[in-house]
Design an enzyme around this catalytic site. Sequence first.
Site, PDB file in Angstrom:
ATOM      1  CG  ASP A  55      -0.257   0.020   2.558  1.00 42.25           C
ATOM      2  OD1 ASP A  55       0.629   0.878   2.742  1.00 42.25           O
ATOM      3  OD2 ASP A  55      -0.603  -0.803   3.436  1.00 42.25           O
ATOM      4  CG  HIS A  64       7.240  -8.085  -0.216  1.00 39.64           C
ATOM      5  ND1 HIS A  64       6.719  -8.626   0.925  1.00 39.64           N
ATOM      6  CD2 HIS A  64       8.479  -8.630  -0.336  1.00 39.64           C
ATOM      7  CE1 HIS A  64       7.594  -9.455   1.479  1.00 39.64           C
ATOM      8  NE2 HIS A  64       8.673  -9.468   0.738  1.00 39.64           N
ATOM      9  N   PRO A 105       0.973  -6.805  18.634  1.00 38.64           N
ATOM     10  CG  PRO A 105      -1.179  -6.858  17.725  1.00 38.64           C
ATOM     11  CD  PRO A 105       0.222  -6.411  17.438  1.00 38.64           C
ATOM     12  N   GLY A 125       4.454  -4.794  13.222  1.00 34.37           N
ATOM     13  CA  GLY A 125       3.362  -5.464  12.515  1.00 34.37           C
ATOM     14  C   GLY A 125       3.788  -6.465  11.466  1.00 34.37           C
ATOM     15  CB  THR A 126       6.547  -7.927  10.046  1.00 36.23           C
ATOM     16  OG1 THR A 126       6.855  -9.048   9.189  1.00 36.23           O
ATOM     17  CG2 THR A 126       7.729  -7.666  10.961  1.00 36.23           C
TER      18      THR A 126
HETATM   19  N1  APR Z   1      -0.511  -3.402  14.989  1.00 41.15           N
HETATM   20  C1  APR Z   1       0.672  -4.069  14.897  1.00 41.15           C
HETATM   21  N2  APR Z   1       0.756  -5.345  14.495  1.00 41.15           N
HETATM   22  C2  APR Z   1      -0.380  -5.979  14.172  1.00 41.15           C
HETATM   23  C3  APR Z   1      -1.641  -5.358  14.232  1.00 41.15           C
HETATM   24  C4  APR Z   1      -1.679  -3.999  14.672  1.00 41.15           C
HETATM   25  N3  APR Z   1      -2.826  -3.337  14.775  1.00 41.15           N
HETATM   26  N4  APR Z   1      -2.580  -6.255  13.831  1.00 41.15           N
HETATM   27  C5  APR Z   1      -1.938  -7.385  13.503  1.00 41.15           C
HETATM   28  N5  APR Z   1      -0.595  -7.234  13.718  1.00 41.15           N
HETATM   29  C6  APR Z   1       0.478  -8.185  13.489  1.00 41.15           C
HETATM   30  C7  APR Z   1       0.114  -9.639  13.641  1.00 41.15           C
HETATM   31  O1  APR Z   1       0.225 -10.051  15.004  1.00 41.15           O
HETATM   32  C8  APR Z   1       1.163 -10.309  12.745  1.00 41.15           C
HETATM   33  O2  APR Z   1       2.354 -10.564  13.470  1.00 41.15           O
HETATM   34  O3  APR Z   1       0.851  -8.048  12.123  1.00 41.15           O
HETATM   35  C9  APR Z   1       1.453  -9.249  11.677  1.00 41.15           C
HETATM   36  C10 APR Z   1       0.917  -9.569  10.296  1.00 41.15           C
HETATM   37  O4  APR Z   1       1.583 -10.689   9.781  1.00 41.15           O
HETATM   38  P1  APR Z   1       1.448 -11.135   8.239  1.00 41.15           P
HETATM   39  O5  APR Z   1       0.010 -11.085   7.820  1.00 41.15           O
HETATM   40  O6  APR Z   1       2.201 -12.402   8.116  1.00 41.15           O
HETATM   41  O7  APR Z   1       2.135  -9.941   7.444  1.00 41.15           O
HETATM   42  P2  APR Z   1       3.648  -9.709   7.041  1.00 41.15           P
HETATM   43  O8  APR Z   1       4.580 -10.073   8.130  1.00 41.15           O
HETATM   44  O9  APR Z   1       3.689  -8.308   6.512  1.00 41.15           O
HETATM   45  O10 APR Z   1       3.843 -10.707   5.840  1.00 41.15           O
HETATM   46  C11 APR Z   1       4.969 -10.526   5.070  1.00 41.15           C
HETATM   47  O11 APR Z   1       4.229 -11.941   3.358  1.00 41.15           O
HETATM   48  O12 APR Z   1       2.558 -12.759   2.209  1.00 41.15           O
HETATM   49  C12 APR Z   1       3.616 -11.936   2.108  1.00 41.15           C
HETATM   50  O13 APR Z   1       3.902 -10.136   0.660  1.00 41.15           O
HETATM   51  C13 APR Z   1       3.206 -10.526   1.804  1.00 41.15           C
HETATM   52  O14 APR Z   1       4.274  -8.540   2.595  1.00 41.15           O
HETATM   53  C14 APR Z   1       3.667  -9.736   3.013  1.00 41.15           C
HETATM   54  C15 APR Z   1       4.692 -10.668   3.620  1.00 41.15           C
END
Ligand code: APR
Length: 258
Positions: free
Chosen positions: A113, A128, A231, A204-205
Amino acid sequence: MDQDDAMLHEARKALMQARRIVVFTGAGMSAESGVPTFRDALTGLWARFSAEALATPEAFARDPALVWGWYEWRRARVRAAQPNAGHRAIAAFAAHRAADDGGCVTVVTQNVDDLHERAGTPAAVHLHGSLFAPRCSACAAPGAFAEADPLEPEDGRHLEPPHCAHCGGTIRPGVVWFGEGLPEAAWAAASAALGDCDLVLCVGTSALVYPAAALPERAVRAGALLVQVNPGRTAFDALARFNLRGSAATVLPALLCG
Ligand code: APR
């Protein structure tokens, strides 16, 4: 001061002392803006698919209208969303640091985004790719969207991708799919920033997707301190000096601007 406040205080001190900071973000960063995380259950037209089954070159080759329709639906959701207090806190912190000659802050995101940019971070590194940078699947020329502002039905729709103005090839989303390499320039910029930082702030990853997740790991091995905002539990918990359990929009303003 309770335990959480004490940890926030210590993390703030570490941030103040660091000269070169990388903010490394994932889908949770945008969750409070209403952008569904990648692994949220798919709905409507895509309910019977997993994200992993749609985000591949093979899926696009098999059914371009299904995959392009999914990305146009996601793009419309992002356009309707606004940056949250966490995005804004990061941008304000970086601007403040730059103005005071307090060192550099680089934002590296796995998100496709544009919410960091819209919050005022002009040069976020997109590991990405981006929902807003389609390109030709044949000649790689930048592509255009067929419609200025598509009105996507809630349940999604099949949508034929446009064709390249140069070679007639099929336009594809400008994102990295499973099985594909990361964009070279973004990877080089992120490697350089994470290879030479004092502190990494991961927000948030889930830290499950490689090679992106290897960058903060490498930084920690080279001596950087990791602060995490999430969280839930993640693969970085054991690496982090400070695990701040909470949401991006709540913790970041307190951490960076409090
Ligand atoms: N604030 C902070 N963290 C949060 C919140 C929030 N409000 N809500 C959820 N989370 C956390 C979750 O606990 C989780 O650890 O965000 C994380 C989301 O994890 P994924 O959905 O796995 O996202 P991400 O780590 O960005 O995935 C990496 O994988 O599928 C590919 O390209 C895609 O960029 C993505 C990459």
